[in-house]
Write a protein that holds these residues in place. Structure first.
Motif, PDB file in Angstrom:
ATOM      1  N   GLU A 114     -19.783 -81.871 -28.817  1.00 55.84           N
ATOM      2  CA  GLU A 114     -20.980 -82.252 -29.579  1.00 55.84           C
ATOM      3  C   GLU A 114     -21.607 -81.198 -29.985  1.00 55.84           C
ATOM      4  OE1 GLU A 114     -23.750 -82.036 -28.074  1.00 55.84           O
ATOM      5  OE2 GLU A 114     -23.648 -82.534 -25.943  1.00 55.84           O
ATOM      6  N   ASP A 115     -22.810 -81.096 -30.767  1.00 54.69           N
ATOM      7  CA  ASP A 115     -23.446 -79.980 -31.055  1.00 54.69           C
ATOM      8  C   ASP A 115     -24.981 -79.689 -30.475  1.00 54.69           C
ATOM      9  OD1 ASP A 115     -21.609 -79.472 -33.122  1.00 54.69           O
ATOM     10  OD2 ASP A 115     -22.707 -80.885 -34.661  1.00 54.69           O
ATOM     11  N   THR A 116     -25.089 -80.627 -29.540  1.00 57.25           N
ATOM     12  CA  THR A 116     -26.495 -80.457 -28.790  1.00 57.25           C
ATOM     13  C   THR A 116     -26.438 -79.594 -27.603  1.00 57.25           C
ATOM     14  OG1 THR A 116     -26.927 -82.580 -29.843  1.00 57.25           O
ATOM     15  CG2 THR A 116     -28.312 -81.746 -27.905  1.00 57.25           C
ATOM     16  N   ASN A 117     -25.675 -79.809 -26.856  1.00 56.77           N
ATOM     17  CA  ASN A 117     -25.257 -79.000 -25.636  1.00 56.77           C
ATOM     18  C   ASN A 117     -24.210 -77.967 -25.574  1.00 56.77           C
ATOM     19  OD1 ASN A 117     -27.461 -80.470 -23.878  1.00 56.77           O
ATOM     20  ND2 ASN A 117     -25.950 -82.176 -24.405  1.00 56.77           N
ATOM     21  N   PRO A 118     -24.412 -76.797 -24.812  1.00 57.91           N
ATOM     22  CA  PRO A 118     -23.611 -75.883 -24.869  1.00 57.91           C
ATOM     23  C   PRO A 118     -22.014 -76.441 -24.174  1.00 57.91           C
ATOM     24  CG  PRO A 118     -25.515 -75.025 -23.480  1.00 57.91           C
ATOM     25  CD  PRO A 118     -25.794 -76.450 -23.947  1.00 57.91           C
ATOM     26  N   GLU A 119     -20.822 -75.590 -24.739  1.00 57.65           N
ATOM     27  CA  GLU A 119     -19.701 -76.370 -24.197  1.00 57.65           C
ATOM     28  C   GLU A 119     -19.631 -76.193 -22.940  1.00 57.65           C
ATOM     29  OE1 GLU A 119     -16.529 -75.125 -26.907  1.00 57.65           O
ATOM     30  OE2 GLU A 119     -17.730 -75.075 -28.716  1.00 57.65           O
ATOM     31  N   ASP A 120     -20.100 -75.092 -22.328  1.00 60.08           N
ATOM     32  CA  ASP A 120     -19.856 -75.139 -20.710  1.00 60.08           C
ATOM     33  C   ASP A 120     -20.397 -76.053 -19.830  1.00 60.08           C
ATOM     34  OD1 ASP A 120     -22.254 -73.966 -21.347  1.00 60.08           O
ATOM     35  OD2 ASP A 120     -21.963 -72.401 -19.766  1.00 60.08           O
ATOM     36  N   MET A 121     -21.667 -76.671 -20.370  1.00 54.57           N
ATOM     37  CA  MET A 121     -22.245 -77.776 -19.837  1.00 54.57           C
ATOM     38  C   MET A 121     -21.724 -79.086 -20.197  1.00 54.57           C
ATOM     39  SD  MET A 121     -26.306 -79.149 -20.784  1.00 54.57           S
ATOM     40  CE  MET A 121     -27.134 -77.914 -19.811  1.00 54.57           C
ATOM     41  N   GLN A 122     -21.230 -79.245 -21.438  1.00 60.49           N
ATOM     42  CA  GLN A 122     -20.173 -80.474 -21.622  1.00 60.49           C
ATOM     43  C   GLN A 122     -19.102 -80.500 -20.735  1.00 60.49           C
ATOM     44  OE1 GLN A 122     -19.843 -81.458 -25.985  1.00 60.49           O
ATOM     45  NE2 GLN A 122     -21.080 -79.491 -25.927  1.00 60.49           N
ATOM     46  N   ARG A 123     -18.285 -79.353 -20.580  1.00 60.31           N
ATOM     47  CA  ARG A 123     -17.009 -79.322 -19.806  1.00 60.31           C
ATOM     48  C   ARG A 123     -17.499 -79.666 -18.444  1.00 60.31           C
ATOM     49  NH1 ARG A 123     -15.441 -74.823 -21.170  1.00 60.31           N
ATOM     50  NH2 ARG A 123     -13.640 -75.446 -22.374  1.00 60.31           N
ATOM     51  N   ALA A 124     -18.459 -79.045 -17.984  1.00 65.24           N
ATOM     52  CA  ALA A 124     -19.010 -79.378 -16.510  1.00 65.24           C
ATOM     53  C   ALA A 124     -19.469 -80.810 -16.370  1.00 65.24           C
ATOM     54  CB  ALA A 124     -20.080 -78.381 -16.059  1.00 65.24           C
ATOM     55  N   GLY A 125     -20.022 -81.200 -17.277  1.00 65.77           N
ATOM     56  CA  GLY A 125     -20.560 -82.688 -17.197  1.00 65.77           C
ATOM     57  C   GLY A 125     -19.249 -83.764 -17.004  1.00 65.77           C
ATOM     58  N   TRP A 126     -18.306 -83.417 -18.122  1.00 65.85           N
ATOM     59  CA  TRP A 126     -17.050 -84.328 -18.012  1.00 65.85           C
ATOM     60  C   TRP A 126     -16.373 -84.221 -16.943  1.00 65.85           C
ATOM     61  CZ3 TRP A 126     -14.860 -87.141 -22.758  1.00 65.85           C
ATOM     62  CH2 TRP A 126     -15.696 -87.321 -23.745  1.00 65.85           C
ATOM     63  N   GLN A 127     -16.298 -82.865 -16.555  1.00 66.57           N
ATOM     64  CA  GLN A 127     -15.485 -82.707 -15.131  1.00 66.57           C
ATOM     65  C   GLN A 127     -16.177 -83.234 -13.992  1.00 66.57           C
ATOM     66  OE1 GLN A 127     -12.301 -80.826 -15.112  1.00 66.57           O
ATOM     67  NE2 GLN A 127     -12.097 -82.034 -13.232  1.00 66.57           N
ATOM     68  N   ALA A 128     -17.325 -83.303 -14.098  1.00 64.80           N
ATOM     69  CA  ALA A 128     -18.045 -84.020 -12.866  1.00 64.80           C
ATOM     70  C   ALA A 128     -17.752 -85.329 -12.877  1.00 64.80           C
ATOM     71  CB  ALA A 128     -19.722 -83.636 -13.088  1.00 64.80           C
ATOM     72  N   ILE A 129     -17.856 -86.187 -14.016  1.00 60.76           N
ATOM     73  CA  ILE A 129     -17.397 -87.462 -14.060  1.00 60.76           C
ATOM     74  C   ILE A 129     -15.982 -87.857 -13.497  1.00 60.76           C
ATOM     75  CG2 ILE A 129     -16.924 -89.504 -15.408  1.00 60.76           C
ATOM     76  CD1 ILE A 129     -19.409 -88.315 -17.176  1.00 60.76           C
ATOM     77  N   LEU A 130     -15.130 -86.904 -14.057  1.00 63.17           N
ATOM     78  CA  LEU A 130     -13.633 -87.120 -13.556  1.00 63.17           C
ATOM     79  C   LEU A 130     -13.355 -86.817 -12.307  1.00 63.17           C
ATOM     80  CD1 LEU A 130     -10.555 -87.506 -14.502  1.00 63.17           C
ATOM     81  CD2 LEU A 130     -10.724 -85.141 -15.218  1.00 63.17           C
ATOM     82  N   ASP A 131     -14.133 -85.853 -11.688  1.00 69.04           N
ATOM     83  CA  ASP A 131     -13.917 -85.755 -10.261  1.00 69.04           C
ATOM     84  C   ASP A 131     -14.575 -86.967  -9.508  1.00 69.04           C
ATOM     85  OD1 ASP A 131     -13.156 -83.107 -10.826  1.00 69.04           O
ATOM     86  OD2 ASP A 131     -14.939 -82.056 -10.360  1.00 69.04           O
ATOM     87  N   ASN A 132     -15.868 -87.567 -10.063  1.00 72.53           N
ATOM     88  CA  ASN A 132     -16.402 -88.724  -9.373  1.00 72.53           C
ATOM     89  C   ASN A 132     -15.143 -89.801  -9.487  1.00 72.53           C
ATOM     90  OD1 ASN A 132     -18.577 -89.619  -8.051  1.00 72.53           O
ATOM     91  ND2 ASN A 132     -19.010 -90.957  -9.767  1.00 72.53           N
ATOM     92  N   PHE A 133     -14.494 -90.129 -10.718  1.00 76.97           N
ATOM     93  CA  PHE A 133     -13.420 -90.795 -10.731  1.00 76.97           C
ATOM     94  C   PHE A 133     -12.357 -90.491  -9.765  1.00 76.97           C
ATOM     95  CE2 PHE A 133      -9.113 -91.843 -12.150  1.00 76.97           C
ATOM     96  CZ  PHE A 133      -9.243 -93.251 -12.382  1.00 76.97           C
ATOM     97  N   LYS A 134     -11.838 -89.423  -9.427  1.00 81.26           N
ATOM     98  CA  LYS A 134     -10.995 -89.001  -8.617  1.00 81.26           C
ATOM     99  C   LYS A 134     -11.255 -89.636  -7.179  1.00 81.26           C
ATOM    100  CE  LYS A 134      -8.908 -85.062  -6.503  1.00 81.26           C
ATOM    101  NZ  LYS A 134      -7.411 -85.394  -6.481  1.00 81.26           N
ATOM    102  N   LYS A 135     -12.335 -89.259  -6.852  1.00 80.24           N
ATOM    103  CA  LYS A 135     -13.016 -89.526  -5.505  1.00 80.24           C
ATOM    104  C   LYS A 135     -12.928 -91.084  -5.402  1.00 80.24           C
ATOM    105  CE  LYS A 135     -17.441 -89.304  -2.668  1.00 80.24           C
ATOM    106  NZ  LYS A 135     -18.568 -88.981  -3.063  1.00 80.24           N
ATOM    107  N   TYR A 136     -13.569 -91.959  -6.448  1.00 75.93           N
ATOM    108  CA  TYR A 136     -13.516 -93.307  -6.429  1.00 75.93           C
ATOM    109  C   TYR A 136     -11.852 -93.703  -6.174  1.00 75.93           C
ATOM    110  CZ  TYR A 136     -13.874 -98.334  -7.750  1.00 75.93           C
ATOM    111  OH  TYR A 136     -13.658 -99.537  -7.822  1.00 75.93           O
TER     112      TYR A 136
END
Length: 140
Positions: A114-136
């Motif tokens: 998206e155009d609002t947040n820096p790409e590294d922040m977006q990558r980190a956020g989506w990866q954090a959710i995926l990591d949380n999914f993995k844990k669950y």
């Protein structure tokens, strides 16, 4: 002329077969258990009509009640245990591949930034959710 933004890809290998990963990824009762990037957020509500043309929505909210938003869109492609593609409400595209080998499943998610947040922040956020999914998923 504005440069075209590159899609962002994240991935994780889940120690579960694809059928289980698929269930945990798509069933609303599971989504509400893992869909957050940090411990101070949660997903109090989720819905999913998992078919091409079907809609989905997940409410993501700060646990302190200070902020919430709905993350949703329309499914474009649904290939059980293998692939999902969808279009978000703002028109961005997301592709998710589930590849099973030796009783584990690699989940690869590629999304338009998206155009609002820096790409590294977006990558980190989506990866954090995926990591949380993995844990669950691995705790089940």
């Amino acid at each position: 002329m504005e440069a075209t933004k590159q899609a962002i890809t994240i991935s994780s290998t889940i120690q579960q077969p694809a059928a289980k990963v698929w269930e945990f990824w798509n069933a609303p009762e599971h989504i509400t258990q893992w869909c957050a990037a940090s411990d101070d957020w949660h997903a109090p509500k989720a819905s999913s009509d998992l078919r091409p043309g079907g809609a989905f929505s997940t409410t993501m909210a700060a646990k302190d009640g200070s902020f919430s938003f709905d993350f949703g869109g329309i499914f474009d492609v649904v290939e059980p245990h293998s692939r999902i593609e969808y279009t978000l409400g703002d028109g961005r595209k997301v592709k998710i591949n589930f590849t099973e080998a030796n009783g584990q499943t690699e989940v690869v998610e590629t999304f338009d930034p998206e155009d609002t947040n820096p790409e590294d922040m977006q990558r980190a956020g989506w990866q954090a959710i995926l990591d949380n999914f993995k844990k669950y998923a691995e705790s089940k």
